[in-house]
Design a protein around this motif. Structure first.
Motif, mmCIF file in Angstrom:
data_model
loop_
_atom_site.group_PDB
_atom_site.id
_atom_site.type_symbol
_atom_site.label_atom_id
_atom_site.label_comp_id
_atom_site.label_asym_id
_atom_site.label_seq_id
_atom_site.Cartn_x
_atom_site.Cartn_y
_atom_site.Cartn_z
ATOM 1 N N TYR A 242 43.901 10.968 -7.287
ATOM 2 C CA TYR A 242 45.158 10.510 -7.616
ATOM 3 C C TYR A 242 45.991 11.757 -7.406
ATOM 4 O O TYR A 242 47.188 11.552 -7.536
ATOM 5 N N LEU B 205 50.830 3.763 -14.504
ATOM 6 C CA LEU B 205 50.693 2.764 -13.586
ATOM 7 C C LEU B 205 50.618 3.600 -12.010
ATOM 8 O O LEU B 205 49.892 2.713 -11.758
ATOM 9 N N LEU B 206 50.455 3.887 -12.112
ATOM 10 C CA LEU B 206 50.362 5.228 -10.670
ATOM 11 C C LEU B 206 49.087 5.767 -10.638
ATOM 12 O O LEU B 206 48.133 4.808 -9.818
ATOM 13 N N TYR C 109 46.789 3.988 -12.195
ATOM 14 C CA TYR C 109 45.357 3.172 -12.041
ATOM 15 C C TYR C 109 46.188 2.334 -10.429
ATOM 16 O O TYR C 109 45.265 1.459 -10.074
ATOM 17 N N ALA C 110 46.896 2.330 -9.902
ATOM 18 C CA ALA C 110 48.441 1.160 -9.205
ATOM 19 C C ALA C 110 47.572 2.134 -7.597
ATOM 20 O O ALA C 110 48.091 1.158 -6.830
ATOM 21 N N TYR D 59 45.885 0.537 -4.129
ATOM 22 C CA TYR D 59 46.341 -0.151 -3.504
ATOM 23 C C TYR D 59 47.906 0.009 -3.050
ATOM 24 O O TYR D 59 48.821 -0.666 -1.619
ATOM 25 N N ILE D 60 48.574 0.901 -3.747
ATOM 26 C CA ILE D 60 49.651 1.415 -3.328
ATOM 27 C C ILE D 60 49.986 1.451 -1.631
ATOM 28 O O ILE D 60 50.706 1.783 -0.628
ATOM 29 N N ILE E 107 39.518 3.217 -3.818
ATOM 30 C CA ILE E 107 39.416 1.841 -3.831
ATOM 31 C C ILE E 107 38.077 2.152 -4.253
ATOM 32 O O ILE E 107 37.467 1.336 -5.381
#
Length: 311
Positions: free
Chosen positions: A60, A212-213, A215-216, A219-220, A268
């Protein structure tokens, strides 16, 4: 340690700080906000963060560190175009700025002078938004318990962006002024002006959507790498493999997208089971190969001509 019975500490993130330790007996303060670098345990006691970021946390932080670098490269390429041969040096300077900023940020984080950092583990999405969980026991008075429960994943990004901005302002104008001779006086600094816009946007994005970033972001990365690769190859009219081999710049862009795609897959899977996760990296070239093999069949002029012949 023995825990003395005190009135309940309300709120999801409110805790009592440890005032003193006498053998196995601890004395606690009033229920309130935990100091920086601490978060509450199951007994509502503020405990110091002594863990270290896991692999996903580092991925991250790597994603947040890449954002300004990728945007730097995009705007340098956008505004230099074919008019100037200084784009490569500007790309390298942007890489140097972000690299130095990352190292300095890690060195200044606790423990100071080390590339390792201590942190609290992220347990759930609400850990990123403790300001939304301040309790109001009597529905009048609010007990403010806002603190960084995900220390230091939230604030370290802001520190990194600040160093990136400072280093850019120190290094880039001098470089651009000396080597960007092929550009006009008003064009040579446009990539720097663009950074003065996107850094505040990135800062607001982290402040509002950091959780939010977190966890996402895998996929982004996957979606953006696929979309931008398709847009670039269609805009550059890349149709066959020989187009990539003739123009090295296109090959560099292709490999850059492949690296981003691999980064998303690794994020992921987290590579928890190497024998299952590593074969997924074989899928990295698949979208580009599919595009190259099918581009000639989707050429607009060919479709129009065949449609016309059909009538």
């Amino acid at each position: 340690a023995a825990v003395d019975i005190q009135p309940a500490c309300l709120g999801l993130y409110c805790g009592r700080t440890v005032l003193s330790v006498n053998g196995s007996v601890e004395t606690y303060g009033e229920c309130g906000v935990c100091p920086r670098g601490q978060r509450t345990d199951d007994n509502k006691i503020c405990r110091e963060c002594m863990g270290s970021p896991d692999r996903y946390d580092w991925l991250y932080l790597g994603f947040m560190a890449m954002l300004p670098l990728v945007l730097h490269w995009f705007f340098i390429e956008w505004y230099s175009g074919k008019k100037s041969s200084s784009a490569v040096l500007q790309h390298l300077t942007a890489l140097l700025e972000c690299g130095v900023a990352a190292v300095v940020t890690l060195l200044l984080s606790d423990p100071v002078g080390s590339l390792h950092i201590r942190s609290c583990h992220v347990k759930k999405l609400s850990d990123w938004y403790t300001m939304l969980y301040n309790p109001s026991p009597d529905y009048i008075t609010t007990v403010h318990c806002t603190h960084e429960a995900v220390y230091p994943l939230y604030t370290i990004v802001f520190i990194y962006y600040a160093f990136c901005l400072v280093l850019m302002m120190l290094l880039r104008p001098l470089l651009v002024k000396k080597i960007a001779c092929g550009l006009g006086r008003s064009d040579r600094f446009k990539s720097i002006y663009a950074a003065l816009y996107f850094f505040p946007i990135l800062t607001a994005l982290q402040a509002i959507g950091g959780g939010l970033l977190y966890y996402a972001f895998p996929y982004i990365i996957l979606v953006l790498s696929l979309v931008t690769l398709a847009v670039y190859m269609s805009a550059s009219e890349v149709e066959f493999f020989k187009d990539l081999l003739v123009r090295k710049k296109r090959l560099v862009v292709l490999f850059s997208h492949w690296l981003l795609h691999a980064y998303g897959i690794i994020s992921i899977s987290k590579l928890d089971k190497l024998e299952q996760d590593l074969p997924l990296l074989a899928l990295v070239p698949a979208p580009a190969l599919f595009y190259l093999m099918t581009a000639k069949y989707t050429e607009p002029s060919r479709i129009l001509s065949e449609g016309g012949n059909g009538h």
